[in-house]
Motif scaffolding. Structure first.
Motif, short mmCIF file in Angstrom:
data_model
loop_
_atom_site.label_atom_id
_atom_site.label_comp_id
_atom_site.label_asym_id
_atom_site.label_seq_id
_atom_site.Cartn_x
_atom_site.Cartn_y
_atom_site.Cartn_z
N ALA A 126 0.82 -1.21 0.00
CA ALA A 126 0.00 0.00 0.00
C ALA A 126 0.86 1.26 0.00
CB ALA A 126 -0.93 0.00 1.20
N GLU A 127 2.06 1.17 -0.54
CA GLU A 127 2.94 2.33 -0.67
C GLU A 127 3.21 2.55 -2.15
OE1 GLU A 127 6.15 1.03 1.81
OE2 GLU A 127 5.43 2.22 3.50
N VAL A 128 3.21 3.82 -2.57
CA VAL A 128 3.31 4.13 -3.99
C VAL A 128 4.32 5.25 -4.23
CG1 VAL A 128 0.94 3.39 -4.45
CG2 VAL A 128 1.39 5.79 -3.91
N TYR A 129 4.79 5.31 -5.48
CA TYR A 129 5.65 6.39 -5.95
C TYR A 129 4.93 7.11 -7.09
CZ TYR A 129 9.52 4.06 -3.55
OH TYR A 129 10.33 3.49 -2.60
N ALA A 130 5.27 8.38 -7.27
CA ALA A 130 4.72 9.15 -8.38
C ALA A 130 5.84 9.61 -9.29
CB ALA A 130 3.93 10.36 -7.88
N GLY A 131 5.58 9.60 -10.59
CA GLY A 131 6.50 10.13 -11.58
C GLY A 131 5.78 11.18 -12.41
N ILE A 132 6.44 12.32 -12.62
CA ILE A 132 5.83 13.43 -13.36
C ILE A 132 6.75 13.81 -14.52
CG2 ILE A 132 5.03 15.82 -13.24
CD1 ILE A 132 4.55 15.43 -10.25
N ASP A 133 6.16 13.92 -15.70
CA ASP A 133 6.86 14.34 -16.90
C ASP A 133 6.26 15.68 -17.33
OD1 ASP A 133 7.92 14.77 -19.43
OD2 ASP A 133 6.92 13.04 -20.36
N ILE A 134 7.04 16.77 -17.14
CA ILE A 134 6.56 18.10 -17.50
C ILE A 134 7.10 18.46 -18.88
CG2 ILE A 134 6.50 20.54 -16.87
CD1 ILE A 134 6.83 19.72 -13.97
N GLY A 135 6.26 18.33 -19.87
CA GLY A 135 6.65 18.65 -21.23
C GLY A 135 6.11 20.00 -21.67
N GLY A 136 6.52 20.44 -22.84
CA GLY A 136 6.10 21.74 -23.31
C GLY A 136 4.62 21.83 -23.63
N GLY B 129 10.65 14.66 -14.18
CA GLY B 129 11.52 14.85 -15.34
C GLY B 129 11.07 16.10 -16.06
N ALA B 130 12.00 17.03 -16.30
CA ALA B 130 11.64 18.31 -16.93
C ALA B 130 12.64 18.65 -18.02
CB ALA B 130 11.60 19.42 -15.88
#
Length: 314
Positions: A4-14, A70-71
């Motif tokens: 019940a533990e999670v990670y988040a990944g974010i991809d900030i694109g143009g 990731g940016a």
């Protein structure tokens, strides 16, 4: 570790921001994609990303352990800030990405360049899984590169290791960065469209050019052959300098893999590395998930290192 533990990944694109919620083994639990309000500034961009992540967290997947981002552009991984961003991102240079996330969600956050995150993702659960040494090439609006050496991302003393897209020696055409003769002038989506327009006088996107090549258009085929020859040369330069002979190619332009792969392989066969070991050419598997998965992998890796350090200290 609890399921019940999670990670988040974010991809900030143009254009868009993608958010993934992952299990500790990086299986994707849920996702959200929202427009990136790049013209509205850093606060609006991070607000959109955080709103999307909060929505996913309301669905009850578990406790959030950490967030990776990731940016595009030059980033300072130590301070978690954007150092340099393109003009399309307003009020983004200098923005404190990780501090903003940490304050909003009360979890550790980590930042990386989007191409580094792409390679992290492909190594963690994509085409490069299990590879100790790897060159990653991302073919998008521009051309980015990253290096994986001895089982870890290698950034170099100035943070620019692997940036094969902006090394001279690929002709004399002017590059968007101000230099000349870079791989980006041949193999980016923007350059493929430009090279085709120069030959034909017709405006088209890189995808349009790929479609035309598939129909036998000789000008379109020539443009993609030139891009492939440049990619092969980049692989051979890396093999000669670093003895890295495995290359994973991804990004939007690589969707035309049926055009690129045969031409890249022909060029590699014509001039093999000095080591005599052939270059292994891999097509990225994760598609548009690569950057966000790589960012989640970064968070997982850094948190594990932090735990190990605390255990050693105690």
């Amino acid at each position: 570790m609890s399921a019940a533990e999670v990670y988040a990944g974010i991809d900030i694109g143009g254009t868009t921001t993608q958010v993934l919620l992952c299990t500790p083994d990086l299986s994707v639990l849920d996702r959200a994609e929202v427009p990136t309000p790049a013209a509205a500034g850093g606060h609006a961009m991070m607000g959109a990303a955080l709103d999307a992540l909060r929505l996913l967290l309301t669905r009850g997947y578990g406790r959030l352990l950490g967030v990776g981002v990731g940016a595009a552009g030059v980033v300072d991984t130590g301070t978690g800030r954007i150092v340099v961003a393109s003009d399309s991102f307003h009020d983004w240079s200098g923005y404190p990405v990780t501090a903003t996330i940490g304050a909003a969600l009360d979890v550790p956050a980590y930042l990386d360049n989007d191409v580094n995150a792409f390679l992290r993702g492909e190594v963690a659960c994509g085409a490069g899984a299990g590879e100790p040494d790897l060159l990653g090439i991302a073919l998008g609006t521009g051309v980015g590169g990253a290096l994986w050496l001895d089982g870890a991302l290698y950034e170099g003393p100035n943070g620019a290791a692997g940036e094969i897209g902006h090394v001279p020696g690929f002709g004399e055409l002017p590059c968007t960065c101000g230099g000349r003769g870079h791989l980006e002038t041949l193999a980016s989506g923007r350059s493929i469209a430009t090279r085709y327009a120069e030959r034909t006088g017709r405006d088209a996107t890189a995808r349009d050019v790929a479609d035309a090549a598939g129909r036998g258009d000789p000008d379109a085929i020539a443009v993609y052959d030139a891009a492939a020859a440049g990619i092969a040369r980049a692989a051979l330069v890396t093999a000669g300098v670093l003895d890295v002979t495995t290359v994973v190619v991804g990004g939007g332009v690589s969707r035309a893999w049926s055009l690129l792969e045969p031409a890249i392989r022909r060029a590699l066969t014509a001039e093999p590395p000095v080591s005599g070991r052939p270059v292994r050419l891999l097509h990225a598997r994760l598609g548009s998930d690569a950057v966000a998965l790589g960012a989640a992998s970064l968070a997982r890796t850094e948190l594990a290192a932090d735990r190990t350090g605390m255990a050693s200290a105690s």
